[in-house]
Every structure is written in structure tokens, then in C-alpha cells.
Design an enzyme around this catalytic site. Structure first.
Site, PDB file in Angstrom:
ATOM      1  N   GLU A  40      -0.429  13.614   3.120  1.00  0.00           N
ATOM      2  CA  GLU A  40      -1.321  12.464   3.275  1.00  0.00           C
ATOM      3  C   GLU A  40      -2.323  12.682   4.413  1.00  0.00           C
ATOM      4  O   GLU A  40      -1.992  13.267   5.437  1.00  0.00           O
ATOM      5  CB  GLU A  40      -0.468  11.220   3.570  1.00  0.00           C
ATOM      6  N   LYS A 109      -4.644   4.158  -1.817  1.00  0.00           N
ATOM      7  CA  LYS A 109      -3.364   3.599  -1.370  1.00  0.00           C
ATOM      8  C   LYS A 109      -3.392   2.070  -1.401  1.00  0.00           C
ATOM      9  O   LYS A 109      -4.233   1.429  -0.773  1.00  0.00           O
ATOM     10  CB  LYS A 109      -3.062   4.094   0.043  1.00  0.00           C
ATOM     11  N   CYS A 144       2.950   7.634   0.549  1.00  0.00           N
ATOM     12  CA  CYS A 144       3.726   7.258   1.735  1.00  0.00           C
ATOM     13  C   CYS A 144       4.366   5.866   1.620  1.00  0.00           C
ATOM     14  O   CYS A 144       5.348   5.686   0.915  1.00  0.00           O
ATOM     15  CB  CYS A 144       2.842   7.371   2.974  1.00  0.00           C
TER      16      CYS A 144
END
Length: 258
Positions: A40, A109, A144
Site C-alpha cells: 500500500e 480505498k 489494508c
């Protein structure tokens, strides 16, 4: 299918140096690797207050670089995620580049980390992650903190994803959660969970490494620990099909109840 994960020490706030590291890593991969996986925010790390200056404007630097590398090396690239600037907004954007040098999937995200005040610096994605194909295998990507929301992984599994990639900069202090959540997502969705984390520091944050792959039965296929390095795994989709036939969870879903 052979997959290589780069457990990288991302240099905070140094996009050019990180691109050089990525390029060198790509060039060292053997020909037998089918897919290369990055962590990431590998261009900037979590220098959130500096992203307005550091984030890649419209991906104009990084995306052409990745396309050229993928085509030259004849490898698919799960390009982790980058800080991506569009107008006045900055996104944590995942990229998938196929070996023909085409960007076939992006995902911003959706779940921003409140403990890091990400919402003060980043814009959350407005669309859910979607399935794409590499070598005729359905795959998906989450990023994540998304791992803590099982509905997102399940939505990919319901679109017939066989593999879910998880690029991350997950903290060392919560690495037990990382491993437990990844294993749970693998078992409940009967997918390969391929998790690529970072190591090292960004200011006060220490990242936990432990890049790893869980099989669709929850077995740990292989793992790294706390040093920068490469993890290589070979996925067996015939074995995955046998697991799904032995315990046909998707045939038992009660969509009339939940």
C-alpha cells in the site's frame, strides 16, 4: 500460477526513490513469476500532510512506468496502491496492470482509518472493489483497513473471486489482528488471501511485515517476518475447487434471511 510479493521498506515522502526500488525489484524477478505484488501507498508512505505535494497527479508518472514494466517483463502487476491526486482530491488508489501493459482495474480505498485521521487528507472511494481476470482467473483487491469489513471480501467472493489481494501498511502493534482477519477471510470465502505488507517506519508508525498467503481452507502457505524481502508462492486452483466441493458454503447461503 506463481506470485511474488515485495515486502518493502517504503521511504516516506520519496516517490522517485521508491520507484527506483520498485524498478530494481521487478528486474530481479525470475521469468517464471506470473504476478508481482506491491504494498500500500508505496510511492509516498503515510506522509499524509504532504500528499498534496507528493501524490501522483492523475497517475501521470506511475501508471506509464508500470505499464512499460509489465509489458517489458511479461508479468501482471498488482501494483499495491498509490497516493493518487485528481483535482483537489487525493485517493489511496489500487492499480492492476496486466502483462500486455494495460490498466485493467482500479479501486479507491473505501474505508479510511479514523485512528490516523485519514479522512482529513484522503477522499474515500465511492465505488466498491470489483472482480477482474488475470490468466482467466477471477481476482479482487482490497486495501489494508478494508480487511476489517468482511462484507467487502464477501462481495468479491460472490462475484466468484478465487484470489483476494491485500496491499497494506499494517502496524506492527496490531499484527495479530492482521493474521487473524486474513485467515478468517480466507476460510469464510474459500479464497486465497494474498497479503503484501510493508516494513520499517513512517514517522511514529512502525509497519509489521508478515506478508503472507493463506489458502482457501485457512492454511498458511508461506510468510515473511519483519525484514524487507520477497515472498514467492504457487497457487493451486484445482485444490481450491476440491475444498469448495467438500464444503459448499455458497450453496448454503440464506439470502432470504441476510
Amino acid at each position: 500460477m506463481k506470485i511474488a510479493l515485495y515486502q518493502m521498506h517504503v521511504i516516506p515522502g520519496k516517490p522517485e526513490e521508491n520507484m527506483q526500488k520498485i524498478s530494481q525489484w521487478f528486474d530481479q524477478l525470475s521469468e517464471e513469476i506470473d504476478i508481482a505484488v506491491l504494498p500500500e501507498m508505496w510511492n509516498t508512505s503515510y506522509r499524509l500532510s504532504d500528499l498534496n505535494q507528493l501524490a501522483d497527479e492523475e497517475g501521470n508518472v506511475i501508471i506509464p512506468f508500470l505499464k512499460k514494466k509489465a509489458k517489458a517483463l511479461n508479468k501482471h502487476i498488482i501494483a499495491g496502491s498509490i497516493s493518487y491526486k485528481k483535482g483537489d482530491e487525493i485517493y489511496n488508489r489500487a492499480l492492476v496492470i496486466n502483462k500486455e501493459g494495460k490498466c485493467i482495474n482500479t479501486y479507491d480505498k473505501a474505508h479510511l482509518v479514523p485512528m490516523l485521521n485519514e479522512h482529513h487528507f484522503l477522499t474515500s472511494g465511492e465505488k466498491k472493489s470489483t472482480v477482474y481476470q488475470l490468466d482467466e482467473i477471477e481476482m479482487g483487491t482490497i486495501i489494508c483497513y478494508d480487511l476489517r469489513f468482511p462484507e467487502l471480501s464477501r462481495s468479491l467472493a460472490l462475484e466468484d473471486a478465487k484470489v483476494i489481494f491485500v496491499p497494506a501498511q499494517w502496524p506492527k502493534s496490531r499484527i495479530d489482528h492482521w493474521k487473524a482477519l486474513l485467515r478468517a477471510r480466507a476460510i469464510e470465502n474459500q479464497v486465497y488471501m494474498i497479503a503484501c505488507n510493508s516494513v520499517g517506519y513512517c514517522d511514529e508508525s512502525e509497519f509489521g511485515g508478515n506478508s503472507l498467503v493463506y489458502g482457501p481452507d485457512g492454511s498458511l502457505i508461506d510468510s515473511l517476518y519483519y525484514d524487507e524481502g520477497t515472498l514467492i508462492v504457487d497457487l493451486d486452483f484445482d485444490a481450491q475447487e476440491q475444498i469448495r466441493e467438500a464444503i459448499p458454503i455458497f450453496n448454503s447461503l440464506r439470502t432470504d434471511l441476510y
